[in-house]
Write a protein that holds these residues in place. Structure first.
Motif, PDB file in Angstrom:
ATOM      1  N   PHE A  79       1.052  -1.298  -0.214  1.00  0.00           N
ATOM      2  CA  PHE A  79      -0.011  -0.065  -0.068  1.00  0.00           C
ATOM      3  C   PHE A  79       0.716   1.351   0.045  1.00  0.00           C
ATOM      4  O   PHE A  79       2.019   1.366   0.652  1.00  0.00           O
ATOM      5  N   GLY A  80       0.216   2.268  -0.696  1.00  0.00           N
ATOM      6  CA  GLY A  80       1.112   3.404  -0.628  1.00  0.00           C
ATOM      7  C   GLY A  80       2.123   3.485  -1.895  1.00  0.00           C
ATOM      8  O   GLY A  80       2.668   4.497  -2.323  1.00  0.00           O
ATOM      9  N   SER A  81       1.889   2.496  -2.464  1.00  0.00           N
ATOM     10  CA  SER A  81       2.654   2.292  -3.869  1.00  0.00           C
ATOM     11  C   SER A  81       1.858   1.957  -5.002  1.00  0.00           C
ATOM     12  O   SER A  81       2.570   1.410  -6.007  1.00  0.00           O
ATOM     13  N   GLY A  82       0.537   1.745  -4.772  1.00  0.00           N
ATOM     14  CA  GLY A  82      -0.148   1.228  -6.015  1.00  0.00           C
ATOM     15  C   GLY A  82      -0.059  -0.141  -6.156  1.00  0.00           C
ATOM     16  O   GLY A  82      -0.396  -0.810  -7.247  1.00  0.00           O
ATOM     17  N   LEU A 228       8.173  -1.738   7.169  1.00  0.00           N
ATOM     18  CA  LEU A 228       8.133  -1.416   5.844  1.00  0.00           C
ATOM     19  C   LEU A 228       7.354  -2.724   5.225  1.00  0.00           C
ATOM     20  O   LEU A 228       7.228  -3.783   6.251  1.00  0.00           O
ATOM     21  N   LYS A 229       6.597  -2.861   4.237  1.00  0.00           N
ATOM     22  CA  LYS A 229       6.065  -4.088   3.797  1.00  0.00           C
ATOM     23  C   LYS A 229       6.345  -4.472   2.342  1.00  0.00           C
ATOM     24  O   LYS A 229       6.242  -3.514   1.482  1.00  0.00           O
ATOM     25  N   VAL A 230       6.498  -5.648   2.158  1.00  0.00           N
ATOM     26  CA  VAL A 230       7.001  -6.263   0.755  1.00  0.00           C
ATOM     27  C   VAL A 230       5.807  -7.305   0.430  1.00  0.00           C
ATOM     28  O   VAL A 230       5.486  -8.003   0.912  1.00  0.00           O
ATOM     29  N   SER A 231       4.990  -6.545  -0.556  1.00  0.00           N
ATOM     30  CA  SER A 231       3.496  -7.306  -0.739  1.00  0.00           C
ATOM     31  C   SER A 231       3.911  -8.590  -1.504  1.00  0.00           C
ATOM     32  O   SER A 231       4.735  -8.740  -2.617  1.00  0.00           O
ATOM     33  N   GLY A 232       3.021  -9.610  -0.837  1.00  0.00           N
ATOM     34  CA  GLY A 232       3.098 -10.888  -1.557  1.00  0.00           C
ATOM     35  C   GLY A 232       4.562 -11.758  -1.248  1.00  0.00           C
ATOM     36  O   GLY A 232       4.380 -12.827  -2.070  1.00  0.00           O
ATOM     37  N   GLY A 239      -4.707 -22.944  -2.891  1.00  0.00           N
ATOM     38  CA  GLY A 239      -5.200 -22.911  -4.331  1.00  0.00           C
ATOM     39  C   GLY A 239      -4.837 -21.777  -4.919  1.00  0.00           C
ATOM     40  O   GLY A 239      -3.846 -21.362  -5.049  1.00  0.00           O
ATOM     41  N   ASN A 240      -5.880 -20.812  -5.170  1.00  0.00           N
ATOM     42  CA  ASN A 240      -5.763 -19.573  -5.800  1.00  0.00           C
ATOM     43  C   ASN A 240      -5.729 -18.450  -5.045  1.00  0.00           C
ATOM     44  O   ASN A 240      -6.113 -17.167  -5.350  1.00  0.00           O
ATOM     45  N   GLY A 241      -5.292 -18.660  -3.741  1.00  0.00           N
ATOM     46  CA  GLY A 241      -5.294 -17.695  -2.693  1.00  0.00           C
ATOM     47  C   GLY A 241      -4.010 -16.711  -3.099  1.00  0.00           C
ATOM     48  O   GLY A 241      -3.249 -16.445  -3.934  1.00  0.00           O
ATOM     49  N   ILE A 242      -4.313 -15.389  -2.202  1.00  0.00           N
ATOM     50  CA  ILE A 242      -3.498 -14.132  -2.343  1.00  0.00           C
ATOM     51  C   ILE A 242      -2.116 -14.455  -1.192  1.00  0.00           C
ATOM     52  O   ILE A 242      -2.611 -14.844  -0.034  1.00  0.00           O
ATOM     53  N   PRO A 243      -0.830 -14.381  -1.701  1.00  0.00           N
ATOM     54  CA  PRO A 243      -0.007 -14.557  -0.840  1.00  0.00           C
ATOM     55  C   PRO A 243      -0.075 -13.440   0.398  1.00  0.00           C
ATOM     56  O   PRO A 243      -0.265 -12.472   0.092  1.00  0.00           O
ATOM     57  N   GLY A 244       0.620 -13.831   1.564  1.00  0.00           N
ATOM     58  CA  GLY A 244       0.717 -12.893   2.501  1.00  0.00           C
ATOM     59  C   GLY A 244       1.864 -11.862   2.493  1.00  0.00           C
ATOM     60  O   GLY A 244       2.586 -11.875   1.079  1.00  0.00           O
ATOM     61  N   ASP A 245       2.112 -11.203   3.114  1.00  0.00           N
ATOM     62  CA  ASP A 245       3.238 -10.070   2.998  1.00  0.00           C
ATOM     63  C   ASP A 245       4.284 -10.198   3.998  1.00  0.00           C
ATOM     64  O   ASP A 245       4.309 -10.945   4.912  1.00  0.00           O
ATOM     65  N   LEU A 246       5.387  -9.838   3.543  1.00  0.00           N
ATOM     66  CA  LEU A 246       6.671  -9.792   4.261  1.00  0.00           C
ATOM     67  C   LEU A 246       6.782  -8.267   5.081  1.00  0.00           C
ATOM     68  O   LEU A 246       6.897  -7.274   4.285  1.00  0.00           O
TER      69      LEU A 246
END
Length: 372
Positions: A79-82, A228-232, A239-246
């Motif tokens: 978030f904050g970076s599109g 900080l957050k590294v998305s994904g 399945g087709n789920g969304i990866p968590g964040d680092l």
């Protein structure tokens, strides 16, 4: 320039959590893609509102945003970076609408245009220890992370309990008539899929641990305690789920000679009495390496020398701080017989009598000047 999050939601900076939530709900209903099919501008506003709410609804992120603005989340890939998409929004914020809009807006916001929810993997957390030099200039770190990914050969099948919809519908009779409610399927967790084939070494969800090197761009000016957050780059979901964040927690190492205060740095320089009287040049530490500075004769203890733009780059992008060199004249505690005789002769010499001029500011005036 990115739009201000408070302006996006139409709330004041001192708005309460409930006011922020209410404002986001109103914006999300107004710009929801099911209400505005094919309208790219409405979809963009929908995403902006979700991005603003993701930050302002979290007390820690809100505090960092209030202090540093959008720069607090630069370089994190989230978030904050599109980094948002529609699936992220529906997965994270669907519950804000409850069941009231289940029929009108894509099955209760469980997923885009349908009731099936994409499960999100769990987040991972690590700490990164930075030197003052890395903080001053920004740095890219390559970190080894053990994260769960889908095992090779794993397969999933449609959940028999919900028929793949991710929801279970219940009809109850009340004094007002028949009422229909939809809840997430407990068998598949709302994903619509269950494990079919589990390869050797995989867990109950078909995931296996694997070490991966992740590149993290850390902007200049970060401070201890920031995250900080590294998305994904967290654990994957079945399945087709969304990866968590680092999630990357920032810590900074103590520098042996430099002390940080905001974007400015402080350095204590000790010189001898002869150096103060005659003048000299000294080599001092900066975050860019050692530099030599010239000290004029007659230098007074307590003098503060300012080296412009030798401090820390502002995380807001508002320039670079300064390096403040605090001059301290060192008085020896032990003297030889000859040295003592010399100072005894000088003790009554009028040249050594303190005669401060108006230009010789007091300690408090120097502190005042330093922060003006």
């Amino acid at each position: 320039m990115k739009e201000d999050y408070y302006e996006i939601l139409g709330v004041e900076k001192n708005a309460s959590a409930s006011e922020i939530k209410k404002a986001y709900r109103k914006k999300a209903i107004e710009f929801h893609p099911d209400r505005n099919p094919g309208d790219s501008a409405a979809e963009e506003n929908f995403k902006k509102a979700a991005e603003a709410y993701e930050v302002l609804s979290d007390s820690d992120k809100k505090a960092r945003y209030d202090r540093f603005g959008h720069a607090a989340f630069e370089g994190n890939g989230g978030f904050g970076s599109g980094g948002m998409n529609m699936e992220d929004i529906f997965s994270q914020f669907g519950d804000i609408f409850g069941g009231a809009f289940g029929g009108a807006f894509g099955g209760g916001f469980g997923g885009f245009g349908g009731g099936q929810a994409r499960v999100k993997g769990s987040n991972l957390r690590i700490r990164v220890n930075l030197s003052l030099e890395e903080v001053a200039n920004g740095v890219e770190k390559k970190i080894k992370v053990k994260r769960k990914i889908q095992a090779s050969g794993v397969t999933y099948k449609t959940c028999a309990a919900c028929g793949g919809s991710g929801q279970v519908t219940r009809v109850t009779n009340t004094i007002l008539g028949r009422m229909q409610t939809a809840t997430a399927c407990t068998t598949c967790g709302g994903s619509g899929q269950v494990l079919d084939h589990k390869p050797a070494g995989a867990d109950a969800h078909g995931l296996i641990a694997q070490e991966e090197t992740v590149s993290i761009k850390i902007p200049a000016g970060v401070e201890s305690g920031m995250q900080l957050k590294v998305s994904g780059k967290g654990n994957e979901a079945p399945g087709n789920g969304i990866p968590g964040d680092l999630l990357v927690a920032i810590e900074t190492k103590e520098h042996p000679t430099l002390k940080r205060e905001g974007d400015n740095l402080h350095y204590d320089l000790y010189i001898s009495i002869p150096d103060a009287v005659l003048g000299t040049s000294k080599e001092i530490d900066t975050v860019g390496g050692k530099v030599r500075i010239k000290l004029e004769s007659g230098l007074q203890s307590g003098k503060i020398l300012r080296l412009r733009n030798k401090g820390i780059k502002s995380i807001n992008g508002y320039g670079t701080g300064d390096l403040l060199v605090h001059v301290n004249v060192w008085t020896p505690k032990e003297l030889s017989k000859e040295q003592r005789e010399f100072f005894e002769r000088m003790q009554n010499d009028e040249k050594f009598e303190p005669k401060p001029e108006k230009s010789d500011k007091s300690f408090f005036e120097k502190v005042k000047d330093m922060f003006s």
